[in-house]
Design a protein around this motif. Structure first.
Motif, mmCIF file in Angstrom:
data_model
loop_
_atom_site.group_PDB
_atom_site.id
_atom_site.type_symbol
_atom_site.label_atom_id
_atom_site.label_comp_id
_atom_site.label_asym_id
_atom_site.label_seq_id
_atom_site.Cartn_x
_atom_site.Cartn_y
_atom_site.Cartn_z
ATOM 1 N N VAL A 12 0.885 -1.166 0.000
ATOM 2 C CA VAL A 12 0.000 0.000 0.000
ATOM 3 C C VAL A 12 0.923 1.216 0.000
ATOM 4 N N PRO A 13 0.905 2.037 -1.059
ATOM 5 C CA PRO A 13 1.892 3.112 -1.200
ATOM 6 C C PRO A 13 1.660 4.270 -0.237
ATOM 7 N N GLU A 14 2.650 5.148 -0.196
ATOM 8 C CA GLU A 14 2.551 6.352 0.645
ATOM 9 C C GLU A 14 1.609 7.364 -0.008
ATOM 10 N N PRO A 15 0.916 8.140 0.786
ATOM 11 C CA PRO A 15 1.003 8.209 2.254
ATOM 12 C C PRO A 15 0.115 7.201 2.966
ATOM 13 N N HIS A 16 -0.617 6.400 2.196
ATOM 14 C CA HIS A 16 -1.593 5.486 2.783
ATOM 15 C C HIS A 16 -0.957 4.423 3.676
ATOM 16 N N GLY A 17 0.184 3.866 3.210
ATOM 17 C CA GLY A 17 0.813 2.784 3.954
ATOM 18 C C GLY A 17 1.206 3.179 5.363
ATOM 19 N N SER A 18 1.908 4.301 5.492
ATOM 20 C CA SER A 18 2.347 4.755 6.818
ATOM 21 C C SER A 18 1.172 5.145 7.696
ATOM 22 N N LEU A 19 0.155 5.748 7.080
ATOM 23 C CA LEU A 19 -1.012 6.165 7.843
ATOM 24 C C LEU A 19 -1.717 4.950 8.457
ATOM 25 N N LEU A 20 -1.945 3.918 7.647
ATOM 26 C CA LEU A 20 -2.621 2.731 8.166
ATOM 27 C C LEU A 20 -1.748 1.966 9.156
ATOM 28 N N GLN A 21 -0.443 1.983 8.931
ATOM 29 C CA GLN A 21 0.470 1.333 9.876
ATOM 30 C C GLN A 21 0.423 2.034 11.237
ATOM 31 N N ALA A 22 0.396 3.373 11.217
ATOM 32 C CA ALA A 22 0.320 4.139 12.461
ATOM 33 C C ALA A 22 -1.014 3.899 13.168
ATOM 34 N N ARG A 23 -2.080 3.836 12.401
ATOM 35 C CA ARG A 23 -3.378 3.563 13.006
ATOM 36 C C ARG A 23 -3.410 2.168 13.621
ATOM 37 N N ARG A 24 -2.829 1.190 12.925
ATOM 38 C CA ARG A 24 -2.776 -0.174 13.453
ATOM 39 C C ARG A 24 -2.021 -0.212 14.774
ATOM 40 N N ALA A 25 -0.888 0.491 14.828
ATOM 41 C CA ALA A 25 -0.123 0.561 16.081
ATOM 42 C C ALA A 25 -0.947 1.239 17.167
ATOM 43 N N GLY A 26 -1.695 2.277 16.772
ATOM 44 C CA GLY A 26 -2.517 3.009 17.733
ATOM 45 C C GLY A 26 -3.638 2.176 18.332
ATOM 46 N N PHE A 27 -4.068 1.144 17.615
ATOM 47 C CA PHE A 27 -5.099 0.253 18.146
ATOM 48 C C PHE A 27 -4.509 -0.780 19.111
ATOM 49 N N ASP A 29 -1.880 -2.989 18.204
ATOM 50 C CA ASP A 29 -1.365 -4.175 17.521
ATOM 51 C C ASP A 29 0.158 -4.096 17.488
ATOM 52 N N ALA A 30 0.806 -4.924 18.310
ATOM 53 C CA ALA A 30 2.263 -4.870 18.460
ATOM 54 C C ALA A 30 3.007 -5.230 17.174
ATOM 55 N N ALA A 31 2.350 -5.938 16.262
ATOM 56 C CA ALA A 31 3.004 -6.350 15.018
ATOM 57 C C ALA A 31 3.036 -5.239 13.970
ATOM 58 N N ALA A 32 2.368 -4.121 14.247
ATOM 59 C CA ALA A 32 2.194 -3.081 13.228
ATOM 60 C C ALA A 32 3.502 -2.623 12.596
ATOM 61 N N HIS A 33 4.530 -2.401 13.419
ATOM 62 C CA HIS A 33 5.781 -1.848 12.881
ATOM 63 C C HIS A 33 6.704 -2.909 12.306
ATOM 64 N N SER A 34 6.298 -4.184 12.398
ATOM 65 C CA SER A 34 7.092 -5.267 11.819
ATOM 66 C C SER A 34 6.605 -5.653 10.429
ATOM 67 N N ILE A 35 5.403 -5.147 10.074
ATOM 68 C CA ILE A 35 4.759 -5.581 8.836
ATOM 69 C C ILE A 35 4.377 -4.366 7.999
ATOM 70 N N PRO A 36 5.037 -4.117 6.876
ATOM 71 C CA PRO A 36 4.611 -3.010 6.007
ATOM 72 C C PRO A 36 3.163 -3.219 5.574
ATOM 73 N N THR A 37 2.416 -2.143 5.425
ATOM 74 C CA THR A 37 1.007 -2.231 5.038
ATOM 75 C C THR A 37 0.894 -2.809 3.628
ATOM 76 N N HIS A 38 0.051 -3.833 3.480
ATOM 77 C CA HIS A 38 0.069 -4.581 2.228
ATOM 78 C C HIS A 38 -1.229 -5.336 1.980
ATOM 79 N N VAL A 39 -1.338 -5.853 0.759
ATOM 80 C CA VAL A 39 -2.339 -6.846 0.382
ATOM 81 C C VAL A 39 -1.563 -8.126 0.067
#
Length: 197
Positions: A12-27, A29-39
């Motif tokens: 998922v390209p920028e800026p979407h990827g980082s945004l969703l990764q940050a939101r995932r961490a905010g919920f 989810d400890a794995a958020a920063h280990s996994i780039p946002t993707h399909v």
């Protein structure tokens, strides 16, 4: 010969990827920063490290047969109670993702494997966390949308630290990369929106 754990996915390209990764961490989810946002196209799969050249050659062929397509995300859904996952839905591009993942896992190829669940393209935003946090992810991203022109996919390897790192990118149609300014006139511009908080 050792083994490595690989995965194949569409970033998922920028800026979407980082945004969703940050939101995932905010919920939470400890794995958020280990996994780039993707399909996902190929879920975590253990292979022999000596098999990587053959796998890369196979993925090059898959990509060469593919063509760029529009990916559009919109709203949330969940795999609960079957699996503790909340995700953003792929509402355009799902058919292309389904075709690609079948080619990647083709029985004649080097990464043939069965899936635990039927393939359903999605972008995970919460996995295995408390139900209340899963509910929050489902609600807070319900109005999220993003759109981009997908021109390829990537091979990743999971390190001993649990972090997924990109090994190589594969561009559809061979080596030619379609720059954003050269995309077809009907190709959408990137955009991503979140509901007001």
């Amino acid at each position: 010969m050792g083994t490595v754990t690989i995965g194949v996915s569409i970033a998922v390209p920028e800026p979407h990827g980082s945004l969703l990764q940050a939101r995932r961490a905010g919920f939470g989810d400890a794995a958020a920063h280990s996994i780039p946002t993707h399909v996902t196209l190929l879920p975590p799969t253990e292979v022999g490290d000596g098999d990587l050249p053959a796998i890369e050659a196979h993925l090059t062929e898959v990509a060469a047969a593919g063509r760029p397509f529009t990916m559009r995300l919109s709203g949330t859904d969940t795999f609960r109670p079957l699996s503790p996952v909340v995700y953003v839905r792929v509402v355009e591009g799902a058919e292309a993702c389904t075709w690609l993942q079948k080619q990647v896992r083709d029985a004649s190829g080097p990464v043939a494997r069965e899936l635990q669940f039927p393939y359903h393209p999605h972008v995970t935003v919460a996995h295995g966390i408390e139900d209340a946090a899963m509910d929050r992810a489902f609600a807070e991203l319900a109005d999220y949308t993003a759109e981009w022109y997908c021109t390829g996919f990537a091979l990743h390897e999971q390190g001993a630290d649990g972090v997924w790192r990109r090994l190589r990118e594969f561009t559809f149609g061979g080596r030619t990369v379609v720059p954003p300014q050269a995309a077809p006139a009907d190709a959408p511009a990137d955009r991503g929106t979140l509901p007001a908080r």
